[in-house]
Design an enzyme around this catalytic site. Structure first.
Site, short mmCIF file in Angstrom:
data_model
loop_
_atom_site.label_atom_id
_atom_site.label_comp_id
_atom_site.label_asym_id
_atom_site.label_seq_id
_atom_site.Cartn_x
_atom_site.Cartn_y
_atom_site.Cartn_z
N LYS A 22 4.76 7.83 41.87
CA LYS A 22 4.25 6.60 41.25
C LYS A 22 3.91 6.87 39.78
O LYS A 22 4.28 6.11 38.90
CB LYS A 22 3.00 6.14 41.98
CG LYS A 22 2.21 5.06 41.26
CD LYS A 22 0.99 4.61 42.04
CE LYS A 22 -0.21 5.42 41.74
NZ LYS A 22 -0.92 5.10 40.50
N ASN A 23 3.21 7.99 39.54
CA ASN A 23 2.71 8.22 38.18
C ASN A 23 3.76 8.77 37.23
O ASN A 23 3.51 8.91 36.04
CB ASN A 23 1.48 9.13 38.23
CG ASN A 23 0.30 8.41 38.87
OD1 ASN A 23 0.35 7.19 39.08
ND2 ASN A 23 -0.73 9.14 39.21
N CYS A 118 -12.80 0.17 36.30
CA CYS A 118 -12.39 0.01 37.71
C CYS A 118 -13.36 0.89 38.52
O CYS A 118 -14.32 1.45 37.99
CB CYS A 118 -10.96 0.46 37.92
SG CYS A 118 -10.78 2.24 37.74
N ARG A 123 -12.32 3.67 32.04
CA ARG A 123 -10.90 3.73 31.65
C ARG A 123 -10.65 3.27 30.20
O ARG A 123 -9.94 2.32 29.94
CB ARG A 123 -10.04 2.91 32.61
CG ARG A 123 -10.28 3.14 34.08
CD ARG A 123 -10.01 4.55 34.57
NE ARG A 123 -8.65 4.96 34.58
CZ ARG A 123 -7.80 4.75 35.61
NH1 ARG A 123 -8.22 4.11 36.66
NH2 ARG A 123 -6.57 5.15 35.54
N ASP A 310 -6.81 13.37 41.42
CA ASP A 310 -6.28 12.47 42.46
C ASP A 310 -6.30 13.11 43.84
O ASP A 310 -6.17 12.42 44.84
CB ASP A 310 -4.85 12.04 42.11
CG ASP A 310 -4.82 11.14 40.89
OD1 ASP A 310 -3.74 10.93 40.34
OD2 ASP A 310 -5.90 10.68 40.49
N ARG A 402 -0.66 0.59 47.10
CA ARG A 402 -0.28 0.79 45.69
C ARG A 402 0.38 2.14 45.48
O ARG A 402 1.19 2.29 44.57
CB ARG A 402 -1.53 0.72 44.79
CG ARG A 402 -2.13 -0.65 44.66
CD ARG A 402 -3.25 -0.61 43.64
NE ARG A 402 -2.78 0.03 42.41
CZ ARG A 402 -3.62 0.60 41.53
NH1 ARG A 402 -4.90 0.61 41.75
NH2 ARG A 402 -3.14 1.15 40.44
C1 EPZ Z 1 -3.40 8.82 34.99
O1 EPZ Z 1 -4.36 7.85 34.63
C2 EPZ Z 1 -3.03 8.50 36.43
N1 EPZ Z 1 -2.44 7.16 36.50
C3 EPZ Z 1 -4.26 8.57 37.31
O2 EPZ Z 1 -3.84 8.36 38.66
C4 EPZ Z 1 -4.84 9.99 37.21
O3 EPZ Z 1 -6.02 10.06 37.98
C5 EPZ Z 1 -5.16 10.30 35.74
O4 EPZ Z 1 -3.96 10.14 34.94
C6 EPZ Z 1 -5.67 11.72 35.56
O5 EPZ Z 1 -4.74 12.63 36.05
C7 EPZ Z 1 -1.14 7.00 36.13
O6 EPZ Z 1 -0.47 7.94 35.73
C8 EPZ Z 1 -0.59 5.61 36.25
P1 EPZ Z 1 -6.33 9.69 31.67
P2 EPZ Z 1 -4.82 7.71 33.08
O7 EPZ Z 1 -6.06 8.84 30.48
O8 EPZ Z 1 -3.67 7.93 32.20
C9 EPZ Z 1 -10.65 9.53 29.85
C10 EPZ Z 1 -3.88 7.47 40.79
O9 EPZ Z 1 -4.69 7.64 41.69
N2 EPZ Z 1 -10.04 8.86 28.69
O10 EPZ Z 1 -5.82 11.08 31.73
O11 EPZ Z 1 -5.59 6.46 32.96
C11 EPZ Z 1 -10.69 8.57 31.02
O12 EPZ Z 1 -11.83 7.73 30.93
C12 EPZ Z 1 -4.36 7.24 39.37
O13 EPZ Z 1 -2.64 7.52 40.91
C13 EPZ Z 1 -10.83 8.63 27.58
O14 EPZ Z 1 -12.00 8.99 27.56
O15 EPZ Z 1 -5.82 8.96 32.99
C14 EPZ Z 1 -10.78 9.51 32.20
O16 EPZ Z 1 -12.14 9.86 32.40
C15 EPZ Z 1 -5.87 7.10 39.31
N3 EPZ Z 1 -10.29 7.98 26.51
C16 EPZ Z 1 -9.98 10.73 31.73
O17 EPZ Z 1 -9.83 10.60 30.31
C17 EPZ Z 1 -8.99 7.56 26.51
O18 EPZ Z 1 -8.55 7.00 25.48
C18 EPZ Z 1 -8.60 10.81 32.34
O19 EPZ Z 1 -7.91 9.66 31.93
C19 EPZ Z 1 -8.19 7.81 27.66
C20 EPZ Z 1 -8.74 8.46 28.73
#
Ligand code: EPZ
Length: 423
Positions: A22-23, A118, A123, A310, A402
């Protein structure tokens, strides 16, 4: 609303084949907007999020042919691509933000109402925007204060960008935007997840010049044009990890086909610490929870290649019944312990202190009515339902739909007693 009824199932046995990631497929689908030519994606998982992304690309003006029976999606983003993302689709899937760079390049503007937080956290997207500003985009600060990303750019130019946190989404958005920017971009402290590597390999097949994906420094030389390609999406490492835990927690022995063990080194190491026997064979990975007693270990989630956030809730399911206490530390998301209350309804007696959950372990769990609080937590309470006495009723399973293709059928194929009931 549909629910799952899960009964104590005994050791799981048999084989299961892992679906496409998915990701990986979501950012790759966003990247199809970077060319007017035809892109064919194979091994695409039949998931709600993929349906939503198809509708999303269609609403932006791309021609989308969805054939999820055969795990295929065809996208041709020819002609005009609208710059505004429809909010009703964005709020269904925050991964919609992944089109930000592509929209800017295609239409010179991107207008996305942010869905906000969420269950697992706020996020934010400030790192995505930091990258786009560095590449020359102008972000309307007034709109941003109202939760609307309104970005404009006549053209994008290369830059050196440092990510304060190795955000997966920010890395993906910046790679896509930089691939057609003028000049070279160096992205430092980039996310290193396998899904980033799959996106970069898709873009390079299209004619992009991306080096270093999978490391913390990625170099992108902007090119004039990208071409349509055919691409097979990598297997879903989190689905694979979830099924590995299903064998460990039930004391079963299963063969997992179509998984890439290299993508799950941290999870495999931790499962072995819990006594699970894991063997790589030509046919796939054998996971055997029947050899040794299940003992506890501690977990700390980290960006890749650390233990994946995850897998935190599915692994915690294992630790509720493993012999001995354990501590799980969640360092990636600020609120990803919603499943603890659900495990406690089943008798897990877990306590949380800030970023840590303390699991006493060795519990005999009782079936209960529980909720899927996010897609991974939903899978996690199904796992505890497999070993709890009596029946566990799981609601809000749309979360699970999902991210897990044919989840019930795959579990039933391993001998799990699980039914989907439509109310
Ligand atoms: C991706 O989300 C995945 N989703 C998530 O999977 C996964 O948990 C996550 O990466 C971490 O591995 C998809 O790929 C569609 P991040 P993403 O930006 O890109 C902080 C699932 O279960 N952050 O790496 O949203 C954020 O708040 C989902 O399949 C900032 O602070 O993750 C979080 O605490 C859930 N500022 C951390 O980084 C920003 O500008 C990780 O977020 C962006 C992120």
């Amino acid at each position: 609303m549909a629910k799952f009824l899960v009964k104590k199932s005994g050791p799981l046995k048999g084989e299961v084949t892992i679906s496409g990631s998915k990701n990986a497929v979501l950012p790759i689908m966003a990247a199809t907007l970077l060319t007017e030519e035809d892109c064919t994606l194979c091994d695409v998982p039949a998931l709600r999020d993929v349906d939503v992304m198809c509708d999303f690309l269609d609403s932006l003006g791309a021609k989308v042919v969805k054939d999820l029976e055969n795990n295929k999606v065809d996208v041709k983003a020819e002609g005009t691509i609208h710059s505004e993302a429809p909010f009703e689709l964005v709020k269904m899937m925050r991964a919609s933000i992944l089109v930000l760079g592509a929209l800017l390049l295609r239409s010179g503007r991107a207008l996305i109402h942010l869905p906000g937080g969420c269950a697992i956290g706020e996020r934010p997207v400030e790192l995505h925007l930091k990258g786009l500003r560095a590449l020359g985009a102008e972000i309307n600060e007034q709109s941003l204060s109202k939760g609307i990303v309104d970005a404009k750019a006549d053209k994008l130019h290369g830059s050196t960008i440092y990510l304060d946190f190795p955000s997966v989404g920010a890395t993906e958005v910046i790679i896509m935007a930089a691939s057609l920017a003028e000049g070279t971009t160096i992205l430092e402290n980039a996310a290193q997840e396998p899904e980033i590597v799959d996106l970069a390999s898709f873009l390079n097949k299209m004619g992009a010049k991306i080096k270093g994906a999978g490391t913390d420094t990625i170099k992108i030389e902007g090119v004039e044009k990208l071409h349509g390609v055919t691409h097979h999406v990598i297997p879903d490492r989190i689905e694979a990890g979830t099924f590995m835990v299903s064998a460990a927690i039930t004391g079963g022995r299963i063969l997992i086909k179509n998984m890439l063990p290299n993508h799950l080194k941290a999870v495999i190491a931790k499962l072995r610490e819990c006594g699970t026997v894991i063997e790589m064979t030509d046919d796939g990975v054998i996971v055997d929870g029947s050899v040794n007693p299940l003992v506890s270990t501690d977990i700390k989630t980290l960006p890749y290649p650390g233990f994946p956030t995850d897998m935190q809730s599915p692994f915690m399911a294992l630790l509720t019944v493993a012999k001995g206490p354990s501590v799980v530390m969640e360092t990636v998301f600020e609120n990803r312990f919603m499943h603890v209350a659900e495990f406690n309804r089943m008798g897990a007696s877990i306590r949380t202190e800030g970023k840590c959950a303390i699991i006493p372990g060795g519990r005999s769990l009782q079936g209960a009515s529980v909720v899927a609080t996010d897609l991974r937590a939903g899978a996690a309470v199904v796992l505890t339902g497999l070993v709890a006495d009596g029946t566990t009723e799981v609601s809000q399973i749309y979360h699970i739909d999902r991210g897990y293709e044919h989840f019930v059928d795959k579990l039933k194929g391993l001998g799990a007693q699980i039914e989907r009931i439509e109310e």
